[in-house]
Design an enzyme around this catalytic site. Sequence first.
Site, mmCIF file in Angstrom:
data_model
loop_
_atom_site.group_PDB
_atom_site.id
_atom_site.type_symbol
_atom_site.label_atom_id
_atom_site.label_comp_id
_atom_site.label_asym_id
_atom_site.label_seq_id
_atom_site.Cartn_x
_atom_site.Cartn_y
_atom_site.Cartn_z
ATOM 1 C CG ASP A 1 56.198 -11.130 10.016
ATOM 2 O OD1 ASP A 1 57.075 -10.837 9.171
ATOM 3 O OD2 ASP A 1 56.288 -12.115 10.781
ATOM 4 C CG ASP A 15 58.998 -17.435 8.723
ATOM 5 O OD1 ASP A 15 58.020 -16.661 8.674
ATOM 6 O OD2 ASP A 15 60.159 -17.045 8.912
#
Length: 677
Positions: free
Chosen positions: A483, A360
């Site tokens: 995702d 991230d």
Amino acid sequence: MIHPRTLRVDNDRTTSVVCVVGAELNVNLNRSAPPSSRFFSVKCTSNVHYSITPPPRETNHLSPISLKGNPVLLISMRGASQHENDSKLSVRYYGENKEVLGKAILHLTAIEISLDVDADRDGDVEKNNPNKGSWKWGPNGHGAILLVNCDSERTYWKTLDHTQDSVTKVSDLKDMSLMVLRTRGPARLPEGYKLTMHISQGDAESVRVFRSGSSAGSDNALSLSYLYNAFVKTYPLVLSNEVLSQEVPYLGGIGEMKFYVEGLRFPDKDFNGLVSINLSLLEPIGQGLPETPIFTDRVMFRVAPWIMTPNTLKPIEVFVCSTSDNYHFLKGMRSLVANSGYKLKVFHEYVNRGDRWMQDELEFGYIDSPHHSFPVVLDSPRDGKLVDLPYDELLGPDFGYVTRTARRIDVSSLDSFGNLEVSPPVTVDGKSYPLGRIIIGVAFPTATKGRNMTQVVQDFLWAQKVQEPVALFSDWLVVGHVDEFMTFVPAPDRKGFRLLLASPDAGYKLFKGLQNDGHGQAKLFDGVKDEEPITVDQILADEEFQTENNYVQSCIDWNRDVLKRELGLEDADIIDLPILFKLKDDHGIAKRAVAFYPDMVNMIVLGKNLGIPKPYGPKVNGRCALEAEMCSLMEDLGLNCSFIDDFGSYHKLLGEVHCGSNVRREPFDYKWWNLEM
Ligand SMILES: *[C@@H]1O[C@H](CO)[C@@H](O)[C@H](O)[C@H]1NC(C)=O
Ligand SMILES: *[C@@H]1O[C@H](CO)[C@@H](O)[C@H](O)[C@H]1NC(C)=O
Ligand SMILES: *[C@@H]1O[C@H](CO)[C@@H](O)[C@H](O)[C@H]1NC(C)=O
Ligand SMILES: *[C@@H]1O[C@H](CO)[C@@H](O)[C@H](O)[C@H]1NC(C)=O
């Protein structure tokens, strides 16, 4: 294309002029003729070429030519002069009876000037490419390429190289584009003439130019500051946002002067990536008057875009964090990465400070040019505890760094780069995307209060152009990352990959099949610490759960349709994975979804080996039915599944294997400048 220049010649005087080889001088013959002239004739030395327009009727060039019809003399030079004034041209004027009325003499000094770049993109700076002044995409295109000098030659006391307006290491020069000023002519330029290089104010934000100066090496260079100063003198700064125009030395004879052009920023909303650099020859007019340019050469560069690497590219290195509670995850990752033959980099707690979400904080990409290429990390505005990792741990020699800064209030969970992915190469309705397309998640177009990826990052991604982004709807998830419901895996057939989508329908189908086969009492989460097991029968009996999953399926289907359309996919290119979700009240704002059991689509793809969150599904004959289904779906593609236990350390914290890892991959073989745009 060089425009002809109008030249004044005075009767009964010698005019001396500098002419650039390849350029043309125009002399209006009537204008300079003495009164009552009727005819003229021209003589010149061998280096001079001239023609008359309109072409004279007289065929014998020695006999005087009529001045009727306003004739113009077009003069050009065949080659560079050895000495000042070494070429001559004279015009004689005659009266009615061919008596000589006057004579004008030109002394010419010819100079060859060419500002050269690698406009044909082969890694060499060729001489005077006719297309160097413009930029065109495609294999038959042209135009030079510039890299943003966003790495750091220093490992300690780092700064991004482009924030410094000096060259302090020779190795830094290879991150810049070579530009060569080639000149031929007499030893010196005639009195008052000069060469200047210039850029526009706007381009000065994006480019800087150094030149290779006199070598300042000295045997008694003892102190460091002396060395530093010597270096700065060796590569003086020519153009920057403070100096838009500067005289450059004329070397004399056959000269080649090297310049190094440095890119300062990536294409963005306010910058299309193109910059040009001009070189002019200035002519003196007289004391106190400004010189006027008599010749300008121009080159154009495009700043290389930042490019992402899809799952189908070969991995180089895998990155994960070690925390006090992720032993099982790390163990699984270590053996997967070792078996696959790649490098694993583990960031320990003193670096990760308890932030395990490696996916991230950053996205790996690269920049590429015919002369050099290096990886560049895009640092997310997410800025968790891993905030300093991209700069502190990754930036270095030939490892670049770029970020976009957003106001804190504009940053949401959708700015984490689990929400930034890229497809493998695709062709859509005849249009090919050989570098794939970037995929991001945003709010549903009809949502008024949805979360979005912040505008500065979206603008950056769109401005790179070569992987035109596709926006999906991901705001239906608590975490909100693409995702969580999709990934790409390599495939030996069709388009070379499959799109994997999470599918509650596929999950229900699998569980109903188990029930029909008498396995309704088989338990999920059996043996998982702090987790209440639940049977297949219980799941299937829960109507509210089914309704929630129907909603999730419709959200994913909406994205499926976008992906089919934007990536040119058919249903046979897509595989549905059996994954169930549940809805949670997200801070009282909305009901949003999280994966019910470890979200198998949130996997790491390392060549043919997949690292998949271990789902802890119902066991049939001692084998997890979800794992068995996953393996059978992937085996058909020649892929090998490893299941990694991320239950306590990632899944319970609303992330999985992909969220907790990152992969740096090899760049594409395909060169971005060959795209047809
Ligand atoms: C070239 O010609 C100009 C004008 O005729 C003169 O001023 C100059 O000195 C000449 N240069 C040389 C090197 O003879
Ligand atoms: C560079 O040259 C081009 C073409 O001669 C001209 O249009 C442009 O304005 C020049 N730019 C600068 C900064 O001098
Ligand atoms: C599949 O992966 C496992 C675990 O990484 C490994 O032991 C096995 O050899 C692999 N099988 C193939 C066919 O690559
Ligand atoms: C979010 O970004 C997308 C893509 O740029 C845009 O179409 C959409 O309007 C934005 N939504 C909101 C709610 O700002």
